[in-house]
Design a protein around this motif. Structure first.
Motif, PDB file in Angstrom:
ATOM      1  N   UNK A 103      43.605  40.147  10.294  1.00 27.14           N
ATOM      2  CA  UNK A 103      42.669  40.919   9.457  1.00 27.14           C
ATOM      3  C   UNK A 103      41.815  40.389   8.890  1.00 27.14           C
ATOM      4  N   UNK A 104      41.906  38.938   8.739  1.00 26.17           N
ATOM      5  CA  UNK A 104      40.732  38.213   8.034  1.00 26.17           C
ATOM      6  C   UNK A 104      39.309  38.211   8.940  1.00 26.17           C
ATOM      7  N   UNK A 108      35.932  39.622   8.649  1.00 24.90           N
ATOM      8  CA  UNK A 108      34.545  38.787   8.719  1.00 24.90           C
ATOM      9  C   UNK A 108      33.676  38.903   9.904  1.00 24.90           C
ATOM     10  N   UNK A 109      34.480  39.121  11.127  1.00 18.33           N
ATOM     11  CA  UNK A 109      33.668  39.406  12.221  1.00 18.33           C
ATOM     12  C   UNK A 109      33.688  40.751  12.925  1.00 18.33           C
ATOM     13  N   UNK A 113      36.034  39.974  18.647  1.00 14.84           N
ATOM     14  CA  UNK A 113      36.593  38.821  17.926  1.00 14.84           C
ATOM     15  C   UNK A 113      38.068  38.912  17.796  1.00 14.84           C
ATOM     16  N   UNK A 114      38.485  40.137  17.239  1.00 14.07           N
ATOM     17  CA  UNK A 114      39.842  40.323  16.820  1.00 14.07           C
ATOM     18  C   UNK A 114      40.730  40.311  18.333  1.00 14.07           C
ATOM     19  N   UNK A 115      40.152  40.932  19.110  1.00 10.54           N
ATOM     20  CA  UNK A 115      40.672  40.955  20.537  1.00 10.54           C
ATOM     21  C   UNK A 115      41.026  39.512  21.188  1.00 10.54           C
ATOM     22  N   UNK A 152      32.747  29.752  13.351  1.00 12.45           N
ATOM     23  CA  UNK A 152      33.329  29.975  12.174  1.00 12.45           C
ATOM     24  C   UNK A 152      34.648  29.143  12.077  1.00 12.45           C
ATOM     25  N   UNK A 153      34.815  28.376  13.083  1.00 11.87           N
ATOM     26  CA  UNK A 153      35.986  27.251  13.146  1.00 11.87           C
ATOM     27  C   UNK A 153      37.124  28.006  13.276  1.00 11.87           C
ATOM     28  N   UNK A 154      37.282  29.151  13.425  1.00 12.90           N
ATOM     29  CA  UNK A 154      38.665  29.920  13.603  1.00 12.90           C
ATOM     30  C   UNK A 154      39.182  29.629  14.733  1.00 12.90           C
TER      31      UNK A 154
END
Length: 271
Positions: A103-104, A108-109, A113-115, A152-154
């Motif tokens: 969700x974050x 934010x992106x 990116x979620x996938x 984003x350092x994710x």
């Protein structure tokens, strides 16, 4: 220190995600601390093959870290090394927050990116090639999403597979205590889990570094026209990349990547 309730919760998470056998190995490590493969087999009464497969699953999903314990003899005799496995309680507990992480990133992106992150959370660790293979979009789109997550350092490079950990000598331990006492510093004892995680972690110069190499040029060198790095311009990171090149570790297709739980928790704390 992990409480009994914490251990039960962690074991329930592992059971739900990976089944009873994997959970049994994980519980053994959570309750007994770092153990060798043989010690886990004896404690769980599982076969060696079952324990190995369970450890592979736990390591793949960042729930266990292998390390080599280097113990020097008290009288200066040869060092004794053994491969041990330690459960990473903090990483295990983060598994229930995976929907929050997704969700974050969606806020934010973007969807791509979620996938990409979802694939890393599902599989624990992936190479860039594996991300390309499982993606529905083209390679350029996937790489763009990858760089966004990295900036984003994710996501981050995976830790070393078996870092070497040495026990401090009696002299080093005494010197550390004297320094803490003279400086009037309230020293918090670093846990073994923290020491192992720190030893395995890539240097800051490499942790979030991404660079691609293109085809060799006519003179045998590398054409770097398509090279990219999220930390371009920082000399120390280029030096680190060159160091990797010498050891043949620059191929981004074989570097393993994972979600960076620390960054997600930092964002959740500062909401």
């Amino acid at each position: 220190m992990v409480t009994q309730y914490g251990i039960k919760y962690a074991v329930n998470l592992i059971t739900a995600h990976f089944g009873d056998l994997v959970a049994k190995v994980c519980e053994c490590l959570l309750r007994r601390g770092p153990l060798t493969l043989q010690a886990i087999v004896r404690s769980t009464e599982l076969t060696s093959s079952q324990v190995k497969n369970s450890l592979l699953v736990l390591i793949q999903h960042n729930c266990v870290q292998a390390f080599i314990l280097d113990q020097t003899g008290e009288h200066g005799d040869g060092a004794k090394q053994s491969t041990q496995y330690i459960a990473l309680f903090d990483n295990i507990i983060q598994r229930w927050r995976f929907p929050k992480f997704l969700t974050m990133v969606s806020k934010k992106l973007d969807k791509q990116c979620v996938e990409l992150l979802e694939g890393l959370l599902q599989h624990g660790r992936l190479t860039l090639k594996q991300m390309f293979d499982r993606a529905k979009s083209g390679d350029d789109v996937v790489q763009e999403a990858f760089v966004k997550l990295l900036n984003a350092h994710f996501i981050e490079r995976c830790p070393a597979s078996e870092p070497v950990l040495t026990n401090p000598t009696k002299e080093e331990e005494a010197a550390r205590k004297r320094a803490a006492k003279s400086g009037k510093i309230l020293e918090v004892q670093e846990t073994l889990e923290q020491r192992v995680v720190e030893a395995a972690m890539p240097t800051e110069a490499l942790r979030f570094l991404f660079a691609t190499e293109t085809e060799p040029t006519a003179d045998g060198g590398k054409d770097k026209s398509n090279s990219s790095s999220v930390t371009l311009g920082e000399k120390r990171k280029h030096d680190a990349l060159e160091s990797e090149a010498e050891s043949g570790a620059t191929d981004e297709q074989v570097v393993l990547w994972r979600a960076n739980f620390d960054e997600f928790i930092r964002h959740l704390r500062h909401k």
